[in-house]
Write a protein that holds these residues in place. Structure first.
Motif, PDB file in Angstrom:
ATOM      1  N   THR A  98       0.621  -1.278   0.009  1.00  0.00           N
ATOM      2  CA  THR A  98       0.129   0.121  -0.076  1.00  0.00           C
ATOM      3  C   THR A  98       0.913   1.271   0.073  1.00  0.00           C
ATOM      4  O   THR A  98       0.149   2.424  -0.341  1.00  0.00           O
ATOM      5  CB  THR A  98      -0.946   0.181   1.165  1.00  0.00           C
ATOM      6  OG1 THR A  98      -0.028   0.079   2.519  1.00  0.00           O
ATOM      7  CG2 THR A  98      -2.028  -0.901   1.204  1.00  0.00           C
ATOM      8  N   ALA A 116       1.186   7.922  -4.367  1.00  0.00           N
ATOM      9  CA  ALA A 116       0.521   8.208  -5.562  1.00  0.00           C
ATOM     10  C   ALA A 116      -0.740   9.143  -5.132  1.00  0.00           C
ATOM     11  O   ALA A 116      -0.936  10.017  -5.860  1.00  0.00           O
ATOM     12  CB  ALA A 116       0.155   6.979  -6.411  1.00  0.00           C
ATOM     13  N   ASP A 117      -1.379   8.811  -4.279  1.00  0.00           N
ATOM     14  CA  ASP A 117      -2.523   9.630  -3.600  1.00  0.00           C
ATOM     15  C   ASP A 117      -2.021  10.945  -3.399  1.00  0.00           C
ATOM     16  O   ASP A 117      -2.846  12.147  -3.329  1.00  0.00           O
ATOM     17  CB  ASP A 117      -3.458   8.861  -2.710  1.00  0.00           C
ATOM     18  CG  ASP A 117      -3.886   7.783  -3.006  1.00  0.00           C
ATOM     19  OD1 ASP A 117      -4.129   7.595  -4.450  1.00  0.00           O
ATOM     20  OD2 ASP A 117      -4.354   6.761  -2.399  1.00  0.00           O
ATOM     21  N   ARG A 139       3.316   2.495  -2.074  1.00  0.00           N
ATOM     22  CA  ARG A 139       3.313   3.458  -3.408  1.00  0.00           C
ATOM     23  C   ARG A 139       2.056   4.179  -3.663  1.00  0.00           C
ATOM     24  O   ARG A 139       2.018   4.903  -4.054  1.00  0.00           O
ATOM     25  CB  ARG A 139       3.732   2.443  -4.358  1.00  0.00           C
ATOM     26  CG  ARG A 139       3.869   2.812  -5.527  1.00  0.00           C
ATOM     27  CD  ARG A 139       5.266   3.771  -5.818  1.00  0.00           C
ATOM     28  NE  ARG A 139       4.828   4.939  -6.356  1.00  0.00           N
ATOM     29  CZ  ARG A 139       5.972   5.810  -6.301  1.00  0.00           C
ATOM     30  NH1 ARG A 139       6.554   6.111  -5.453  1.00  0.00           N
ATOM     31  NH2 ARG A 139       5.497   6.983  -6.958  1.00  0.00           N
ATOM     32  N   GLN A 140       0.874   3.104  -3.166  1.00  0.00           N
ATOM     33  CA  GLN A 140      -0.439   3.875  -3.512  1.00  0.00           C
ATOM     34  C   GLN A 140      -0.579   5.058  -2.681  1.00  0.00           C
ATOM     35  O   GLN A 140      -1.234   6.283  -3.109  1.00  0.00           O
ATOM     36  CB  GLN A 140      -1.668   2.808  -3.273  1.00  0.00           C
ATOM     37  CG  GLN A 140      -2.914   3.427  -3.596  1.00  0.00           C
ATOM     38  CD  GLN A 140      -2.876   3.719  -5.148  1.00  0.00           C
ATOM     39  OE1 GLN A 140      -2.691   3.082  -5.862  1.00  0.00           O
ATOM     40  NE2 GLN A 140      -3.562   5.059  -5.405  1.00  0.00           N
ATOM     41  N   GLN A 141      -0.156   4.982  -1.434  1.00  0.00           N
ATOM     42  CA  GLN A 141      -0.291   6.385  -0.460  1.00  0.00           C
ATOM     43  C   GLN A 141       0.541   7.649  -1.044  1.00  0.00           C
ATOM     44  O   GLN A 141       0.128   8.508  -1.010  1.00  0.00           O
ATOM     45  CB  GLN A 141       0.236   5.984   0.935  1.00  0.00           C
ATOM     46  CG  GLN A 141      -0.635   5.063   1.581  1.00  0.00           C
ATOM     47  CD  GLN A 141       0.237   4.407   3.085  1.00  0.00           C
ATOM     48  OE1 GLN A 141       1.302   4.653   2.969  1.00  0.00           O
ATOM     49  NE2 GLN A 141      -0.713   3.993   4.036  1.00  0.00           N
TER      50      GLN A 141
END
Length: 133
Positions: free
Chosen positions: A56, A62-63, A58-60
């Motif tokens: 998670t 990116a957000d 990388r997604q944090q």
């Protein structure tokens, strides 16, 4: 030493993979994480749903990046260039980094005190075994 750090890291990684393969019989496969960049080697046969569920971080980042990019554009009047984009990516990584864990006492290391597995990982493995993922 610092001039050869990438070569040293690559050599260590290759020795590590060779040792794991010899001792445990595991195979490795490349996985493309970012288009245009070199692939990451990972253990073959790991379900991609488990990797996605556990990865998670990388997604944090990116957000958080669009918010920082909008702030940059508002301040400077133009979209960020390559260097500024890299700097914003680093800033997003710093801002979303979880707090560091507190260490254990040296006496805990000496007695062989074990840290319990992370509850999220344990739950995910259980769901994977049961077919819920």
């Amino acid at each position: 030493m610092l001039t050869h750090i990438v070569a040293a890291d690559t050599l260590y990684t290759l020795y590590f993979m060779e040792e794991v393969s010899a001792r445990l019989g595991w195979a490795w496969e490349p996985r493309q994480v970012t288009p245009g960049r070199r692939p990451v080697m990972e253990i073959a046969g790991i379900d991609q749903r488990l990797i996605g569920w556990q990865s998670t971080r990388r997604q944090q980042i990116a957000d958080a990046l669009p918010i920082l990019t909008a702030g940059y554009e508002e301040t400077h009047g133009h979209p960020p260039g390559e260097r500024a984009t890299y700097a914003l990516d680093c800033q997003a990584a710093d801002q979303t980094r979880p707090p560091k864990c507190t260490g254990r006492a040296v006496s805990g290391h000496r007695t062989g005190e074990r840290i319990a597995p992370r509850p999220r990982l344990t739950a995910g493995l259980s769901q994977l075994r049961s077919g819920a993922l």
